[in-house]
Every structure is written in structure tokens, then in C-alpha cells.
Design a protein around this motif. Structure first.
Motif, PDB file in Angstrom:
ATOM      1  N   GLY A 111       0.782  -1.221   0.000  1.00 20.83           N
ATOM      2  CA  GLY A 111       0.000   0.000   0.000  1.00 20.83           C
ATOM      3  C   GLY A 111       0.817   1.275   0.000  1.00 20.83           C
ATOM      4  O   GLY A 111       0.320   2.339   0.390  1.00 20.83           O
ATOM      5  N   CYS A 112       2.081   1.197  -0.422  1.00 15.79           N
ATOM      6  CA  CYS A 112       2.950   2.372  -0.423  1.00 15.79           C
ATOM      7  C   CYS A 112       3.283   2.799  -1.853  1.00 15.79           C
ATOM      8  O   CYS A 112       3.349   1.975  -2.764  1.00 15.79           O
ATOM      9  N   LYS A 113       3.530   4.087  -2.017  1.00  5.91           N
ATOM     10  CA  LYS A 113       4.016   4.597  -3.289  1.00  5.91           C
ATOM     11  C   LYS A 113       5.520   4.783  -3.191  1.00  5.91           C
ATOM     12  O   LYS A 113       6.059   5.012  -2.118  1.00  5.91           O
ATOM     13  N   GLY A 114       6.208   4.683  -4.317  1.00  7.77           N
ATOM     14  CA  GLY A 114       7.653   4.883  -4.313  1.00  7.77           C
ATOM     15  C   GLY A 114       8.409   3.601  -4.014  1.00  7.77           C
ATOM     16  O   GLY A 114       7.824   2.521  -3.850  1.00  7.77           O
ATOM     17  N   PRO A 115       9.748   3.684  -3.942  1.00  6.61           N
ATOM     18  CA  PRO A 115      10.591   2.499  -3.745  1.00  6.61           C
ATOM     19  C   PRO A 115      10.280   1.767  -2.440  1.00  6.61           C
ATOM     20  O   PRO A 115      10.108   2.397  -1.399  1.00  6.61           O
ATOM     21  N   LYS A 116      10.222   0.465  -2.502  1.00  2.85           N
ATOM     22  CA  LYS A 116       9.979  -0.330  -1.298  1.00  2.85           C
ATOM     23  C   LYS A 116      11.103  -0.141  -0.289  1.00  2.85           C
ATOM     24  O   LYS A 116      10.880  -0.208   0.926  1.00  2.85           O
ATOM     25  N   SER A 117      12.316   0.116  -0.777  1.00  3.16           N
ATOM     26  CA  SER A 117      13.479   0.235   0.109  1.00  3.16           C
ATOM     27  C   SER A 117      13.370   1.415   1.063  1.00  3.16           C
ATOM     28  O   SER A 117      14.134   1.506   2.029  1.00  3.16           O
ATOM     29  N   LEU A 118      12.421   2.326   0.814  1.00  4.06           N
ATOM     30  CA  LEU A 118      12.288   3.517   1.654  1.00  4.06           C
ATOM     31  C   LEU A 118      11.177   3.375   2.698  1.00  4.06           C
ATOM     32  O   LEU A 118      10.838   4.336   3.388  1.00  4.06           O
ATOM     33  N   ILE A 119      10.616   2.168   2.821  1.00  2.00           N
ATOM     34  CA  ILE A 119       9.621   1.902   3.866  1.00  2.00           C
ATOM     35  C   ILE A 119      10.344   1.705   5.197  1.00  2.00           C
ATOM     36  O   ILE A 119      11.340   0.991   5.290  1.00  2.00           O
ATOM     37  N   GLY A 120       9.829   2.333   6.268  1.00  2.00           N
ATOM     38  CA  GLY A 120      10.408   2.152   7.590  1.00  2.00           C
ATOM     39  C   GLY A 120      10.100   0.766   8.139  1.00  2.00           C
ATOM     40  O   GLY A 120       8.947   0.338   8.137  1.00  2.00           O
ATOM     41  N   VAL A 121      11.145   0.055   8.587  1.00  4.08           N
ATOM     42  CA  VAL A 121      10.928  -1.330   9.044  1.00  4.08           C
ATOM     43  C   VAL A 121      11.325  -1.567  10.496  1.00  4.08           C
ATOM     44  O   VAL A 121      10.849  -2.504  11.122  1.00  4.08           O
ATOM     45  N   ARG A 122      12.208  -0.703  11.026  1.00  2.00           N
ATOM     46  CA  ARG A 122      12.630  -0.931  12.416  1.00  2.00           C
ATOM     47  C   ARG A 122      13.180   0.367  13.005  1.00  2.00           C
ATOM     48  O   ARG A 122      14.132   0.938  12.463  1.00  2.00           O
ATOM     49  N   LYS A 385       7.798  -9.078   2.864  1.00  6.56           N
ATOM     50  CA  LYS A 385       6.919  -8.928   1.706  1.00  6.56           C
ATOM     51  C   LYS A 385       5.548  -8.359   2.079  1.00  6.56           C
ATOM     52  O   LYS A 385       4.855  -7.798   1.237  1.00  6.56           O
ATOM     53  N   THR A 386       5.161  -8.546   3.338  1.00  3.35           N
ATOM     54  CA  THR A 386       3.824  -8.153   3.788  1.00  3.35           C
ATOM     55  C   THR A 386       3.919  -7.476   5.155  1.00  3.35           C
ATOM     56  O   THR A 386       4.972  -7.502   5.819  1.00  3.35           O
ATOM     57  N   THR A 387       2.816  -6.896   5.601  1.00  2.00           N
ATOM     58  CA  THR A 387       2.792  -6.301   6.941  1.00  2.00           C
ATOM     59  C   THR A 387       2.897  -7.381   8.025  1.00  2.00           C
ATOM     60  O   THR A 387       3.320  -7.093   9.142  1.00  2.00           O
ATOM     61  N   SER A 388       2.531  -8.610   7.699  1.00  2.00           N
ATOM     62  CA  SER A 388       2.725  -9.712   8.654  1.00  2.00           C
ATOM     63  C   SER A 388       4.220  -9.916   8.919  1.00  2.00           C
ATOM     64  O   SER A 388       4.644 -10.113  10.067  1.00  2.00           O
ATOM     65  N   ASP A 389       5.020  -9.849   7.846  1.00  2.00           N
ATOM     66  CA  ASP A 389       6.481  -9.942   7.993  1.00  2.00           C
ATOM     67  C   ASP A 389       7.004  -8.733   8.767  1.00  2.00           C
ATOM     68  O   ASP A 389       7.924  -8.845   9.588  1.00  2.00           O
ATOM     69  N   LEU A 390       6.404  -7.571   8.505  1.00  2.00           N
ATOM     70  CA  LEU A 390       6.820  -6.334   9.162  1.00  2.00           C
ATOM     71  C   LEU A 390       6.612  -6.432  10.676  1.00  2.00           C
ATOM     72  O   LEU A 390       7.455  -5.983  11.462  1.00  2.00           O
ATOM     73  N   LEU A 391       5.494  -7.031  11.071  1.00  4.09           N
ATOM     74  CA  LEU A 391       5.204  -7.201  12.497  1.00  4.09           C
ATOM     75  C   LEU A 391       6.304  -8.020  13.174  1.00  4.09           C
ATOM     76  O   LEU A 391       6.747  -7.706  14.278  1.00  4.09           O
TER      77      LEU A 391
END
Length: 437
Positions: A111-122, A385-391
Motif C-alpha cells: 500500500g505504499c508509493k515509491g521504492p519499497k526500500s524507503l519503507i520504515g521497518v525498524r 513482503k507483507t505487513t505480517s512480515d513487518l510485524l
């Protein structure tokens, strides 16, 4: 009509189609601005070669009867590699390494726009932040100069370059290059959907990046391959930027730089043991005397269940790859890197059915000499790959140190828990709103 007559007729049809595609590509090329002409020409030439192969190949590209289990010594356990220890001078092997991250993907699936690498993960750190921290820690610890290279796509290049300014004071040299841009193909006519080189308006969906197998040609064409060879670099470590377990492993690097039999290994694929969640993952086999990566799309339908068997095919490809720079240069200049074509069907927003032709970086293993699989711990495969992984990666299951995640010693099992969040958590924004409310 005889069989020979039918074959001749099909060949005529193929030739006419290739001629039609060639004319369409020429129309597209003349719309390229002068400063983009040569780059666009290389992209379209690459597409034509892939399209030609696509017309020649039919059905699954493996003969199931030829698939054999890999010889014992062709997939080494990580423990054996680690038991060799490290050289007295670790910096001497690290200075031969280049880290390459596959950074062509968007965050649309989350559900994000732009590069996946710029999503906050930790701790508000993005995938890219963590990668830079890992390499900077290596460079500071061992007084080395390991560079980071990002393979961007036309979808991620602009946004990624903007953010790179924040790392200007880090002890990491960062380079980028773009993978190719190919035209999508109308599924019915098999002609390119694109009418010009622009990426706006009706043309927004007409182009696509052709998979990470494009790394060999694009890296070579960028000039970076020759630059690094000139600097004395010998290997690239390639991995997906969203795999948080894909850190530089000094034991594997030492094994490459100091081969036990004195024979250089040109390609290492990290594999790990399958679980029920990984049954569709590509696996290493012995095929016509060479190690070969077999993906589920290449398997004849009658053997798909056999392919998914965890007992028969016990390992799968993590897409953590160690590849000789000299070998890439040699094979690229001979046009000798062979990768199976992946036909990926898509439906555009207007309802048009298209296909895009792709290749996978690991499929090239059979083109390299003295290739090797290393069965690594599951901790080296931690994709988000998913918000489940993000959790999972945000939880106290992991601790963060110098950009690397380490599983808590309190965890009784080496595998990660199975987490499945509901559909209302699919998008990162919704996930964070609900988690932190």
C-alpha cells in the motif's frame, strides 16, 4: 498439412511477427531525445533478443526426466564453510567485495508509493538505512572500502537518488545504475503496447523492468563492472534489498577468496531448507551435468506436486548470490549468459491483457564454472513482503545491532513464528495506525 509443412508455416509466421515488432520498436526509438537515444537503443535491442527467444521456446523449459539430485559436494553445509575460519587479515578479502542490492521494486503490495526500500521497518530505519549501516559497520571495523551498489528501475531511480544525499557523510561509497526498460506486449497481437519512449499519460503502463536477471547486461552497460575490476574488486554479493537476513558473510567470502581446492568458484547460491511456506521456491538440481536452478513455472504440470515435495526437494534459493566479476565480464562479452524466460501476464488498468518477459538472476548459475550451493541457516532469509512480515521484524523477537537483526536467544525454535494479519492490516499506513493506536 505435413508436419514439415506445419513447421515451415509456423516459422514464416514467427518471422513476420518479428519483422512487425522490429518496425514498432524503430518507431519508438525515433521518439527518444538525443541524450537518451543510445541508452534506449540498448534497451530495445535487449528486448528484441528476449522476444526472439520467447518465440522459439514453447512450454516448460526442463525435461523432467533429466533432473537429478545435485552431487553431494555441490551443495555444502554452511557449518563446513564456517569451520574453515577467517584469514588473519579480514580486510584483505573484504576489499575484494562489492555489495549489490536489487532495488527495482515498488512498495505497492504494502500500500505504499515509491521504492519499497524507503519503507520504515525498524526504529524508523528503512531497508536502505539498515543496508548502509551494515556496510558502514564493516568498513569501520576492518578499515575497508566495501562499496554499495543499487540496481534501480525507472520506477525507483529518481526517488532513491534524492534520498542518497542523507548518506553523504557515511563511510560507504554508494553507486547506482538502472536496469533496462522494456515495452509490455499485447497478449493478443504480441506487439509492443508502447507507442513512444515517454513514461506518462497513456504510456505509464506501457513499460516494465524485465526482472533481476537483467543485472548482468545492465551492470556491464553501466560501466561499473569495468570500474570495479580496475579497482581490484573480484566478487559481488547480490541480494534483494527487502531480505533483512542478507548481510555480508565473512566465512562465505573467505571460502571464495581462498578456495580449498585452489579452483576458483565463479558463482555461489545460498540455499536454505524448505518449510511448508516455501514449496513454490526455486530449487537447485543437477541437469545435463551442471547445477541448475529450476523454478515452479518451468515444471511440467504432471510433476508440480513432486516439485513441491519437501522430502524430495529439500532446499530453495534465497536469492543471496556471490558472483565473480571477471566471469560476468567474460560471459557477457560472449553473450553466453543463459537464463530461462519468465512470461508474466498482467492486466492494465484499462482492461488490456499484456505479458512481460522477464529473467531471474539466479537462473544464470548454469552458465558459470565451478558453481556451488551453500546451505545456510534460515536466519539469512528474512524477507519482508507483507505487513505480517513487518510485524515480526518490528517485534522483540529480534534485536537490532549495526543494521543487522538478530533473533532473540529466548526463542526456542530457529524458525520464525507464522503470522497472518487480516486484510485490514494489508497497507502499511493502516497497519501502523492500528498497531500504535
Amino acid at each position: 498439412m505435413s508436419q514439415d509443412g506445419a513447421s515451415q508455416f509456423q516459422e514464416v509466421i514467427r518471422q513476420e511477427l518479428e519483422l512487425s515488432v522490429k518496425k514498432e520498436l524503430e518507431k519508438i526509438l525515433i521518439t527518444a531525445p538525443s541524450h537518451e537515444f543510445e541508452h534506449t537503443k540498448k534497451d530495445l535491442d535487449g528486448f528484441r533478443k528476449l522476444f526472439h527467444r520467447f518465440l522459439q521456446e514453447k512450454g516448460p523449459s526442463v525435461d523432467w526426466g533429466k533432473i537429478q539430485r545435485p552431487p553431494e559436494d555441490s551443495i555444502q553445509p554452511y557449518e563446513k564453510i564456517k569451520a574453515r575460519g577467517l584469514p588473519d587479515n579480514v580486510s584483505s578479502v573484504l576489499n575484494k567485495l562489492v555489495v549489490v542490492k536489487l532495488n527495482g521494486g515498488l512498495g505497492t503490495s504494502m500500500g505504499c508509493k515509491g521504492p519499497k526500500s524507503l519503507i520504515g521497518v525498524r526504529n524508523e530505519n528503512t531497508f536502505l538505512d539498515l543496508t548502509v549501516q551494515q556496510i558502514e559497520h564493516l568498513n569501520k571495523t576492518y578499515n575497508t572500502d566495501v562499496p554499495l551498489v543499487l540496481m534501480n528501475s525507472f520506477n525507483t531511480d529518481e526517488d532513491t537518488k534524492k534520498i542518497l544525499q542523507k548518506y553523504s557523510h557515511c563511510r560507504v561509497k554508494i553507486y547506482t545504475f538502472n536496469q533496462s526498460r522494456y515495452p509490455r506486449i499485447n497478449k493478443e497481437s504480441l506487439l509492443p503496447v508502447a507507442k513512444d519512449v515517454s513514461y506518462s499519460g497513456e504510456n505509464t503502463e506501457a513499460w516494465y523492468p524485465p526482472g533481476h536477471g537483467d543485472i548482468y547486461a545492465s551492470f556491464y552497460n553501466s560501466g561499473l563492472l569495468d570500474i570495479f575490476i580496475g579497482e581490484g574488486k573480484e566478487y559481488i554479493f547480490v541480494s534483494n534489498i527487502d531480505n533483512l537476513g542478507a548481510t555480508v558473510d565473512l566465512y562465505i567470502l573467505n571460502h571464495l577468496m581462498n578456495p580449498p581446492n585452489g579452483k576458483p568458484c565463479e558463482f555461489v547460491m545460498e540455499v536454505t531448507n524448505k518449510t511448508r511456506a516455501d514449496v513454490k521456491g526455486g530449487t537447485l538440481t543437477q541437469y545435463e551435468g551442471k547445477l541448475r536452478l529450476v523454478e515452479i513455472a518451468q515444471v511440467p504440470k504432471a510433476h508440480v506436486d513432486e516439485f513441491k515435495s519437501v522430502s524430495k526437494f529439500k532446499i530453495f534459493n534465497t536469492n543471496n548470490l556471490w558472483i565473480s566479476l571477471a566471469a560476468v565480464k567474460r560471459l557477457q562479452e560472449k553473450n553466453a549468459i543463459d537464463m530461462e524466460i519468465i512470461v508474466n501476464p498482467k492486466t492494465l488498468d484499462g482492461g488490456l491483457n499484456v505479458i512481460q518477459l522477464e529473467t531471474a538472476v539466479g537462473a544464470a548459475i548454469k552458465s558459470f564454472e565451478n558453481s556451488l550451493g551453500i546451505n545456510v541457516p534460515r536466519s539469512r532469509f528474512l524477507p519482508v513482503k507483507t505487513t505480517s512480515d513487518l510485524l515480526l521484524v518490528m517485534s522483540n523477537l529480534y534485536s537490532l545491532n549495526a543494521g543487522s537483526l538478530t533473533m532473540s536467544e529466548k526463542r526456542e525454535f530457529p524458525t520464525v513464528p507464522l503470522v497472518k494479519l487480516g486484510s485490514s492490516f494489508t497497507k502499511v499506513r493502516n497497519y501502523k495506525d492500528k498497531i500504535y493506536m
